[in-house]
Design an enzyme around this catalytic site. Sequence first.
Site, PDB file in Angstrom:
ATOM      1  N   ASP A  59      45.494  14.723 -15.610  1.00 27.60           N
ATOM      2  CA  ASP A  59      44.046  14.775 -15.114  1.00 27.60           C
ATOM      3  C   ASP A  59      43.776  16.239 -14.655  1.00 27.60           C
ATOM      4  O   ASP A  59      44.788  16.896 -14.271  1.00 27.60           O
ATOM      5  CB  ASP A  59      44.020  13.910 -13.879  1.00 27.60           C
ATOM      6  CG  ASP A  59      42.642  13.936 -13.356  1.00 27.60           C
ATOM      7  OD1 ASP A  59      41.692  14.208 -14.154  1.00 27.60           O
ATOM      8  OD2 ASP A  59      42.460  13.456 -12.085  1.00 27.60           O
ATOM      9  N   ASP A  61      42.849  18.381 -12.405  1.00 28.70           N
ATOM     10  CA  ASP A  61      42.674  18.647 -11.066  1.00 28.70           C
ATOM     11  C   ASP A  61      43.436  19.365 -10.347  1.00 28.70           C
ATOM     12  O   ASP A  61      43.424  19.502  -9.042  1.00 28.70           O
ATOM     13  CB  ASP A  61      42.218  17.149 -10.494  1.00 28.70           C
ATOM     14  CG  ASP A  61      43.640  16.528 -10.488  1.00 28.70           C
ATOM     15  OD1 ASP A  61      44.778  16.860 -10.981  1.00 28.70           O
ATOM     16  OD2 ASP A  61      43.913  15.349  -9.954  1.00 28.70           O
ATOM     17  N   ASN A 158      34.281  24.119  -4.870  1.00 30.82           N
ATOM     18  CA  ASN A 158      35.254  23.566  -4.150  1.00 30.82           C
ATOM     19  C   ASN A 158      36.685  23.403  -5.258  1.00 30.82           C
ATOM     20  O   ASN A 158      37.484  23.176  -4.708  1.00 30.82           O
ATOM     21  CB  ASN A 158      35.176  22.090  -3.599  1.00 30.82           C
ATOM     22  CG  ASN A 158      34.376  21.191  -4.521  1.00 30.82           C
ATOM     23  OD1 ASN A 158      34.082  21.601  -5.759  1.00 30.82           O
ATOM     24  ND2 ASN A 158      34.823  19.922  -4.107  1.00 30.82           N
TER      25      ASN A 158
END
Length: 213
Positions: A59, A61, A158
């Site tokens: 993933d 992230d 972020n």
Amino acid sequence: GSDCAVQEPPLPVAPDDVNRWVASTSLKSETSYPFGSTGRGIFCSRTLNLRSIKVLGYDMDYTLVHYDVDQWEGRAYDYAKEQLRKTGCPVEGLSFDSEMVIRGLVVDKKLGNLVKPDRFGMVKRSSHGTRMMSTAECRQTYGRESVDLSDNRWVFLNTLFSVSEATLYAQMVDRLDSEEDGSGGWWGHDIKCYESLWRTVSKALFYTHVEGE
């Protein structure tokens, strides 16, 4: 949780199979599995038979893999820039700069600024496009106004995936300021303000990901 117990993992496949798989990749291990556990080991309490697995995906992230920002975000930037070029936006001469934007900044879509608020939301530093604003200019622009992330005006950067988007936006703010035709946009293009410019840049990056570029 139980899925992340720090313990020696079970052996769903033979150790030799794992070692051969590791050797066939670019992964490096100081010790052979399962004897000894390096600091980069990943352990879980569930088993998975890897005999038929040919590809491992992660993933995006940054939790398991640290990406090369220049390569990863630079590629996203280039494709998004190409999307803008196809619509007629003036992107000639622009290039990705991974040092321009960092996580934790906030985009002010109303004014075309990147701001750095403190923990109380008060803006301490800011730039208009790629131009750093002086302390006096920053104070005059924001005064005692605080950044409220629940307000659609603000976009919180972020993750590192925001770097390419914010970099391209800041550069396009410069272009919008320098090439405006008096109506606040470019000739023949429906870009009338910094907020609509943000939507245009975001849409270009969105299409980049949707098309798998």
